[in-house]
Design a protein around this motif. Structure first.
Motif, mmCIF file in Angstrom:
data_model
loop_
_atom_site.group_PDB
_atom_site.id
_atom_site.type_symbol
_atom_site.label_atom_id
_atom_site.label_comp_id
_atom_site.label_asym_id
_atom_site.label_seq_id
_atom_site.Cartn_x
_atom_site.Cartn_y
_atom_site.Cartn_z
ATOM 1 N N SER A 122 0.823 -1.213 0.000
ATOM 2 C CA SER A 122 0.000 0.000 0.000
ATOM 3 C C SER A 122 0.856 1.260 0.000
ATOM 4 O O SER A 122 0.491 2.268 -0.607
ATOM 5 C CB SER A 122 -0.943 -0.005 1.203
ATOM 6 O OG SER A 122 -1.865 -1.074 1.133
ATOM 7 N N THR A 123 1.993 1.210 0.673
ATOM 8 C CA THR A 123 2.905 2.360 0.670
ATOM 9 C C THR A 123 3.393 2.647 -0.748
ATOM 10 O O THR A 123 3.445 3.802 -1.175
ATOM 11 C CB THR A 123 4.112 2.092 1.586
ATOM 12 O OG1 THR A 123 3.652 1.817 2.913
ATOM 13 C CG2 THR A 123 5.048 3.287 1.630
ATOM 14 N N ASN A 126 0.486 4.194 -2.802
ATOM 15 C CA ASN A 126 0.295 5.607 -2.464
ATOM 16 C C ASN A 126 1.364 6.482 -3.110
ATOM 17 O O ASN A 126 1.073 7.572 -3.634
ATOM 18 C CB ASN A 126 0.327 5.799 -0.948
ATOM 19 C CG ASN A 126 -0.927 5.281 -0.263
ATOM 20 O OD1 ASN A 126 -1.990 5.221 -0.870
ATOM 21 N ND2 ASN A 126 -0.798 4.911 0.996
ATOM 22 N N GLN A 127 2.607 6.024 -3.075
ATOM 23 C CA GLN A 127 3.702 6.803 -3.646
ATOM 24 C C GLN A 127 3.557 6.925 -5.158
ATOM 25 O O GLN A 127 3.825 7.990 -5.741
ATOM 26 C CB GLN A 127 5.031 6.147 -3.290
ATOM 27 C CG GLN A 127 6.249 7.010 -3.520
ATOM 28 C CD GLN A 127 6.312 8.184 -2.565
ATOM 29 O OE1 GLN A 127 6.090 9.323 -2.971
ATOM 30 N NE2 GLN A 127 6.617 7.918 -1.308
ATOM 31 N N ARG A 131 -0.873 10.483 -3.904
ATOM 32 C CA ARG A 131 -1.744 10.807 -2.777
ATOM 33 C C ARG A 131 -1.957 9.560 -1.938
ATOM 34 O O ARG A 131 -1.908 8.441 -2.438
ATOM 35 C CB ARG A 131 -3.099 11.335 -3.246
ATOM 36 C CG ARG A 131 -3.041 12.672 -3.929
ATOM 37 C CD ARG A 131 -4.376 13.376 -3.912
ATOM 38 N NE ARG A 131 -4.368 14.531 -4.800
ATOM 39 C CZ ARG A 131 -3.882 15.701 -4.480
ATOM 40 N NH1 ARG A 131 -3.351 15.888 -3.286
ATOM 41 N NH2 ARG A 131 -3.902 16.707 -5.345
ATOM 42 N N LYS A 132 -2.238 9.780 -0.656
ATOM 43 C CA LYS A 132 -2.450 8.658 0.255
ATOM 44 C C LYS A 132 -3.926 8.281 0.250
ATOM 45 O O LYS A 132 -4.752 8.934 0.888
ATOM 46 C CB LYS A 132 -2.011 9.043 1.674
ATOM 47 C CG LYS A 132 -2.114 7.915 2.669
ATOM 48 C CD LYS A 132 -1.590 8.363 4.017
ATOM 49 C CE LYS A 132 -1.673 7.272 5.048
ATOM 50 N NZ LYS A 132 -1.166 7.712 6.365
ATOM 51 N N ASP A 432 -4.930 13.625 7.202
ATOM 52 C CA ASP A 432 -4.747 12.798 6.006
ATOM 53 C C ASP A 432 -5.924 12.954 5.048
ATOM 54 O O ASP A 432 -5.748 13.041 3.824
ATOM 55 C CB ASP A 432 -4.581 11.322 6.392
ATOM 56 C CG ASP A 432 -3.196 11.013 6.927
ATOM 57 O OD1 ASP A 432 -2.343 11.916 6.922
ATOM 58 O OD2 ASP A 432 -2.967 9.861 7.357
#
Length: 451
Positions: A122-123, A126-127, A131-132, A432
Motif C-alpha cells: 500500500s505504501t 500511495n507513492q 496521494r495517500k 490525512d
C-alpha cells in the motif's frame, strides 16, 4: 559474450564496495543494471545506497532511456497534478462511470501488487499515485480488501490493484479475519497484465525465501509476467548482500538468463556458505503432510512438493531494489510501468484516483490510526459506522464516525486519559483526509461498547 553490470555503494571514507553480476546471454542481447545518482540520505554504517534495477531486455531498456531523454529535453514534460477523491459519494460514482477522456494512441496497464503481509504494497501504491488513498501501518493485515488506484499521465493509464497480504485459511480462522483476505488477492491477479511481487528485505526471515503463498500464486499464473521488487532497502544494513538476496529469490535466473554473483574481493569464510534452508522457520500453516495437497489449490501434489523446496521463482522478468517511501526510487518503477503499457482503451476518466467511496477512504484511514496508536489486538476488534457526512457552510467536510469496541477496557484505551487518545486519532485522520479530499475535514470520533 557476457555483459557485466555493477552496483556500487559509497562510503563516507570514499571506499567502494562493488559486486558484479554477469549474465549469460547471447551476443545480440544483454542485461543492464540501472542506478540513479547516489541518494543524499545516509544509510547504516555510513553507506549511501544507489537505487537500482535489473532490466533484462535490450529493446525495453532502449525504450525506457529514450523516454527519459525526451522528458529531459522537454524540461520535465507536462506535469499533471495528482487526482483527488470527491468528498461526495454521488460525485465519486458519477466520476467512475464517466466515459474515459482518452487521447489517440492511448495505452493501459493493469498491475497487481502482491506479497506477504506488511511488505509495503500500500505504501508503494500511495507513492505511485501521489496521494495517500490506501491505509498504511506497521501492523499486519492493514489492507483488508482489494482496492484500485488509477495513475494517468499523458497517453498512459496505469491501474494499480492493491491487495491484502497473502495468507492462509488457518490464520484467517485463528485471528477471526475477513474472508476477503483469502479471496481478493487470488481473484485480483487473474485480471492483471503484470504482477509485482514485493519482498521486505529488512525482514531477516522474509528476505531469505519467497512466502509459500506467493510462490503458489506465481505457479498458478505462469502466463502473467512478474517482476520482483525488493523493498525497504533503506533499512537493510548490509547493502553488499542485496545481490545475493536477488540471486536466491530468483533462483539465480532473471528473464531466462543465468546470474553469477561474485565478490570482487572474496573473504576466506565465504568459500563455504551454510545452507540457508535450515535457517528459515517452517510455517506450520504451510507444512502440509507428505504426499498431501492443498485442497484449495489447483496445483498437483507434485507441484506443491516442488514449490516447498524452492526459495525463489526463476521466471521473474526484471528486479527492482528500492524504498517505497522514497519518491526518486519509485519514479524508476513508475517509468517501467509506463514503458510496459500496451496500446488499448483507458478504463477510467483521467480524474479518477481510486474506486473507493469517500466513506471507505475515511474508515480505512481511521483504521490505520487505530492500528498505529493502539496496542496488540485492540484495533483489530474495533468496528466503525459513519453516522454523519455533510459539507459545511465554508466548504469544509464534517464527519462523525462511531467506533464500537467489544470490551470495556478497549473503550477506555480508545478514549485515553482525559479523552486525549480519541482526540489524537481524530486529528491525525482528519489531516490525512484533508489531503485526499482537498478541503478541510472536521472529524469527530466517539467510542461505544458493542452489546
Amino acid at each position: 559474450m557476457a555483459f557485466r553490470v555493477c552496483a556500487r555503494w559509497l562510503c563516507r571514507d570514499s571506499a567502494v564496495l562493488c559486486r558484479r553480476a554477469a549474465g549469460s546471454a547471447p551476443r545480440e542481447s544483454a542485461s543492464r543494471f540501472l542506478g540513479n545518482a547516489a541518494c543524499s540520505r545516509g544509510g547504516r554504517n555510513g553507506f549511501i545506497f544507489t537505487p537500482a534495477c535489473f532490466i533484462t531486455s535490450e529493446a525495453f531498456l532502449n525504450r525506457l532511456m529514450k523516454g527519459k531523454a525526451a522528458e529531459a529535453e522537454a524540461g520535465g514534460g507536462f506535469y499533471r497534478l495528482p487526482a483527488s477523491v470527491p468528498p461526495d459519494s454521488g460525485e465519486q460514482l458519477s466520476l467512475l462511470m464517466r466515459h474515459p477522456d482518452q487521447p489517440d494512441n492511448s495505452k493501459v496497464l493493469k498491475v497487481a501488487i502482491i506479497g506477504a503481509p506488511n511488505a509495503g504494497k500500500s505504501t508503494l501504491s500511495n507513492q505511485l499515485l501521489g496521494r495517500k488513498v490506501f491505509a498504511v501501518s506497521k501492523k499486519v493485515h492493514t489492507t483488508r480488501t482489494r482496492s484500485m488506484g488509477v495513475l494517468t499521465e499523458d497517453d498512459t493509464q496505469i491501474i494499480l490493484l492493491d491487495t491484502p497480504g497473502l495468507t492462509t485459511a488457518s490464520k484467517v480462522k485463528r485471528h477471526q479475519l475477513e474472508k476477503s483476505l483469502l479471496v481478493d488477492p487470488w481473484n485480483t491477479v487473474k485480471e492483471a497484465d503484470l504482477m509485482v511481487v514485493m519482498v521486505d528485505v529488512a525482514d531477516r526471515w522474509m528476505c531469505k525465501r519467497l512466502d509459500f503463498e506467493v510462490l503458489k500464486c506465481l505457479a498458478q499464473h505462469p502466463d502473467i509476467p512478474a517482476v520482483l521488487v525488493l523493498n525497504k532497502v533503506d533499512l537493510f544494513g548490509v547493502k553488499d548482500k542485496l545481490l545475493d538476496i536477488t540471486a536466491e529469490l530468483t533462483c539465480g535466473v532473471v528473464n531466462g538468463r543465468k546470474m553469477r554473483i561474485r565478490p570482487v574481493i572474496k573473504p576466506p569464510w565465504a568459500e563455504k556458505r551454510p545452507e540457508r534452508h535450515s535457517e528459515v522457520p517452517l510455517d506450520e500453516d504451510n507444512a502440509w503432510p507428505e504426499g498431501s495437497a492443498d485442497p484449495n489449490s489447483p496445483l498437483s501434489k507434485e507441484e506443491l512438493k516442488a514449490l516447498r523446496s524452492q526459495q525463489g521463482w526463476p521466471h521473474f522478468k526484471d528486479v527492482f531494489m528500492l524504498s517505497s517511501v522514497d519518491p526518486e526510487d519509485v519514479e524508476t518503477l513508475k517509468n517501467y510501468f509506463m514503458v510496459a503499457a500496451k496500446p488499448g482503451p483507458w478504463q477510467y476518466h483521467s480524474e479518477v484516483l481510486t474506486d473507493q467511496s469517500p466513506e471507505e477512504v475515511c474508515t480505512n484511514i481511521i483504521r490505520e490510526k487505530l492500528l498505529e496508536n493502539l496496542p496488540q489486538e485492540v484495533p483489530y476488534s474495533l468496528t466503525q459506522t459513519v453516522e454523519f457526512w455533510q459539507n459545511g457552510e465554508n466548504s469544509e467536510l464534517e464527519v462523525f464516525v462511531k467506533l464500537y469496541a467489544k470490551k470495556d477496557t478497549h473503550v477506555r484505551m480508545v478514549i485515553g486519559t482525559g479523552g486525549q487518545m480519541v482526540s489524537q486519532l481524530a486529528r491525525e485522520a482528519a489531516e490525512d483526509l484533508s489531503r485526499v479530499f482537498l478541503r478541510e475535514v472536521k472529524l469527530r470520533l466517539s467510542v461505544k461498547l458493542k452489546k
